[in-house]
Scaffold this active site. Structure first.
Site, PDB file in Angstrom:
ATOM      1  N   ASP A 173       0.603  -1.471   0.139  1.00 50.25           N
ATOM      2  CA  ASP A 173      -0.020   0.049   0.089  1.00 50.25           C
ATOM      3  C   ASP A 173       0.923   1.207  -0.073  1.00 50.25           C
ATOM      4  O   ASP A 173       2.058   1.090   0.155  1.00 50.25           O
ATOM      5  CB  ASP A 173      -0.478   0.303   1.141  1.00 50.25           C
TER       6      ASP A 173
ATOM      7  N   ASN B 256     -13.111  -2.831   2.854  1.00 53.48           N
ATOM      8  CA  ASN B 256     -13.874  -1.755   2.634  1.00 53.48           C
ATOM      9  C   ASN B 256     -14.596  -1.695   1.226  1.00 53.48           C
ATOM     10  O   ASN B 256     -14.380  -1.830  -0.118  1.00 53.48           O
ATOM     11  CB  ASN B 256     -13.000  -0.274   2.606  1.00 53.48           C
TER      12      ASN B 256
ATOM     13  N   GLY C 106     -15.175   3.261   3.591  1.00 57.09           N
ATOM     14  CA  GLY C 106     -14.139   3.679   3.607  1.00 57.09           C
ATOM     15  C   GLY C 106     -13.159   3.515   2.221  1.00 57.09           C
ATOM     16  O   GLY C 106     -12.208   3.848   2.455  1.00 57.09           O
ATOM     17  N   GLN C 107     -14.100   3.052   1.849  1.00 57.21           N
ATOM     18  CA  GLN C 107     -13.645   2.629  -0.421  1.00 57.21           C
ATOM     19  C   GLN C 107     -13.262   3.913  -0.592  1.00 57.21           C
ATOM     20  O   GLN C 107     -13.765   4.569  -0.644  1.00 57.21           O
ATOM     21  CB  GLN C 107     -14.978   2.310  -0.686  1.00 57.21           C
TER      22      GLN C 107
ATOM     23  N   HIS D 184     -10.623  -4.915  -3.249  1.00 55.63           N
ATOM     24  CA  HIS D 184      -8.960  -5.070  -3.123  1.00 55.63           C
ATOM     25  C   HIS D 184      -9.081  -5.545  -1.086  1.00 55.63           C
ATOM     26  O   HIS D 184     -10.140  -5.140  -0.978  1.00 55.63           O
ATOM     27  CB  HIS D 184      -7.822  -3.776  -2.874  1.00 55.63           C
TER      28      HIS D 184
ATOM     29  N   HIS E 289      -7.178  -5.763   2.531  1.00 52.83           N
ATOM     30  CA  HIS E 289      -5.822  -4.461   2.359  1.00 52.83           C
ATOM     31  C   HIS E 289      -5.842  -5.408   3.699  1.00 52.83           C
ATOM     32  O   HIS E 289      -6.178  -6.366   4.483  1.00 52.83           O
ATOM     33  CB  HIS E 289      -6.660  -4.226   3.812  1.00 52.83           C
TER      34      HIS E 289
END
Ligand code: AMP
Ligand code: ZN
Length: 110
Positions: A30, A83, A89-90, A96, A98
């Protein structure tokens, strides 16, 4: 999808150091890590969020890659987060997961 940054990473239009790649999935660190280890696992195929996942295969491709990567990194304990939607929170609308490790995580997540 032409304007998707994660599609561009997956098809190598954007040069990124991939920490894992197989036929269907890639993983990379990230850009803005929230833990000492923080990488993202994405399918090569574009799905804008978990709401678009329509097959067990897509889900299995993503999640079965995770223990392969964590084993390679020597990690046994980690937080996985998906998310879904802006309110959750996307910010990047290519699904994806995390994967974060290397510190203690609180629950419930904020
Ligand atoms: P989310 O907020 O769940 O959609 O997560 C998107 C994540 O993608 C954030 O943690 C960003 O730091 C990360 N991100 C955005 N662009 C890139 C990029 N080019 N390379 C690596 N990570 C990125
Ligand atoms: Zn995409």
């Amino acid at each position: 999808m032409t304007d998707c940054i994660f599609c561009k990473i997956a098809n190598k239009e954007i040069q990124t150091n991939l920490i894992y790649e197989d036929e269907n999935v890639v993983a990379f660190n990230d850009l803005s890590p929230q833990a000492p280890v923080h990488f993202l696992v994405i399918p090569k195929k574009h799905y804008s969020s978990l709401n678009e996942i329509d097959s067990k295969d897509a889900f299995a491709d993503i999640f079965s890659a995770i223990p392969k990567i964590t084993k390679k990194l020597g990690i046994k304990e980690y937080r996985t987060v998906v998310n879904t939607g802006a309110e959750a929170g996307q910010t990047v609308f290519h699904i994806h997961v995390h994967v974060m490790a290397g510190r203690k995580f609180n629950w419930p997540a904020g």
